[in-house]
Design an enzyme around this catalytic site. Structure first.
Site, PDB file in Angstrom:
ATOM      1  N   HIS A  48       0.854  -1.190   0.000  1.00 34.59           N
ATOM      2  CA  HIS A  48       0.000   0.000   0.000  1.00 34.59           C
ATOM      3  C   HIS A  48       0.890   1.241   0.000  1.00 34.59           C
ATOM      4  CE1 HIS A  48      -2.777   3.091   1.460  1.00 34.59           C
ATOM      5  NE2 HIS A  48      -3.740   2.329   0.965  1.00 34.59           N
ATOM      6  N   GLU A  61       0.774   4.051   1.441  1.00 36.25           N
ATOM      7  CA  GLU A  61       1.058   4.623   2.759  1.00 36.25           C
ATOM      8  C   GLU A  61       2.138   3.817   3.473  1.00 36.25           C
ATOM      9  OE1 GLU A  61      -0.972   5.253   7.122  1.00 36.25           O
ATOM     10  OE2 GLU A  61      -2.309   5.330   5.379  1.00 36.25           O
ATOM     11  N   ASN A  68      -9.237   2.006   3.249  1.00 35.39           N
ATOM     12  CA  ASN A  68     -10.300   2.284   4.216  1.00 35.39           C
ATOM     13  C   ASN A  68     -11.658   1.805   3.704  1.00 35.39           C
ATOM     14  OD1 ASN A  68     -12.110   4.834   3.453  1.00 35.39           O
ATOM     15  ND2 ASN A  68     -10.048   5.239   2.703  1.00 35.39           N
TER      16      ASN A  68
END
Length: 330
Positions: A131, A133, A232
């Site tokens: 990911h 992030e 999310n």
């Protein structure tokens, strides 16, 4: 299914854009207005194709790597997910003028990692491999300084250099419950491990998951509006299922919804990931309104008033063009 049948629709609140996403989109919009097109953005500014396409239509050009940018006289924006330090160093070496749209809550995790590293601690990062992030967070420190764990089982395989000098941090968009399980496994195995002063999972992720939990058991089906590469949003679907709604689907646009496939449901829950604009929720409502008489209610579990400051170079400026973050799309 008759078009006269009533369908109870429960809208989760909070849903959709969070303060970090709102800030990131504004950075692109204001940069386009202030500096003109094109403006380059490394990686999707947020994980939502509707948002990306809307910004492309205004003159934003999205790239995956800086080497794709030939001109060095145009602004370059880093996405809300954050980037490794080497990317900023590369931008400086190429003489790029860059704006950092990293979510301040992600930047907080970066600072925590650097502080732990300065204090000589080995760092365990809870997150999903690959990911952006996670890549950005691990890229704040030298290779090997951060170890990624994705599950509680991963914790059993850890072989830290110094088991008595550890710290953990986490990706901001994880399942609250799953992360709690992993943290428990870490603290059980390494009682002296140091955690964040405040939970790394961001307020918006937590609030959206709590809203889903509050309604999932009473819903025959749930729709989560969001992108498949949005962490999310994927977590919202998982939370809905674990909280009692087995028929929970993640969709990007109403065009992906076959309303007839839902049959004779009586209650439908709808939410949206933190990078999905409200316009996409309205599309879904319109799709169901063509087949049902909608009885719409809102289940609100929290109020969000957080705002993040823009980068210094853009403060005091607002785009005169309609904004993706304007009233009606938040």
């Amino acid at each position: 299914m008759s078009e006269h049948e009533e369908l109870n629709v429960v809208l989760c609140a909070p849903r959709g854009f969070c303060a970090g996403v709102d800030r990131a989109i504004q950075i692109v919009e204001i940069a386009l207005e202030k500096y003109g097109a094109p403006v380059y953005v490394r990686h999707e500014i947020v994980h939502n194709r509707f948002v990306v396409a809307s910004l492309e239509a205004r003159g934003a050009i999205f790239v995956e790597e800086l080497e794709e940018i030939e001109a060095n006289d145009r602004p370059v924006i880093f996405s809300a997910h954050g980037v490794p330090k080497e990317v900023k160093a590369d931008a400086a070496a190429r003489n790029f003028f860059f704006l950092d749209a990293t979510c301040p809550l992600v930047s907080k995790v970066h600072k925590e990692a650097e502080l732990h590293h300065r204090r000589g601690r080995d760092i365990i990062l809870i997150g999903h491999a690959g990911h952006p992030e996670v890549v950005g967070t691990m890229g704040q420190l030298p290779e090997g300084a951060v170890t990624l764990v994705e599950t509680a089982r991963d914790v059993t395989r850890l072989v830290p250099r110094d088991p008595d000098n550890l710290a953990w941090i986490s990706q901001t968009t994880l399942s609250v419950d799953d992360t709690r399980t992993i943290v428990t496994a870490l603290t059980d195995r390494f009682p002296g491990i140091v955690g964040p002063h405040k939970d790394d999972i961001c307020y918006a992720t937590t609030n959206r998951q709590e809203a889903v939990k509050s309604v999932a058991a009473e819903c025959d089906a749930m729709i989560i509006v969001g992108a498949p590469n949005s962490s999310n949003s994927q977590r919202l679907r998982e939370v809905a299922i674990s909280a009692g709604c087995r028929n929970a689907r993640l969709i990007q646009r109403a065009s992906e919804v076959d309303v007839t496939s839902y049959g004779r449901i009586r209650t439908l829950g709808i939410t949206a990931g933190a990078s999905a604009p409200e316009a996409l929720v309205e599309e879904v409502l319109e799709a169901f309104a063509a087949h049902y008489r909608l009885n719409i209610s809102t289940a609100r579990t929290a109020d969000e008033t957080i705002e993040f400051a823009l980068p210094r170079q853009l403060r005091g400026t607002r785009p005169p063009v309609p904004s993706l973050t304007a009233t009606g799309m938040t």
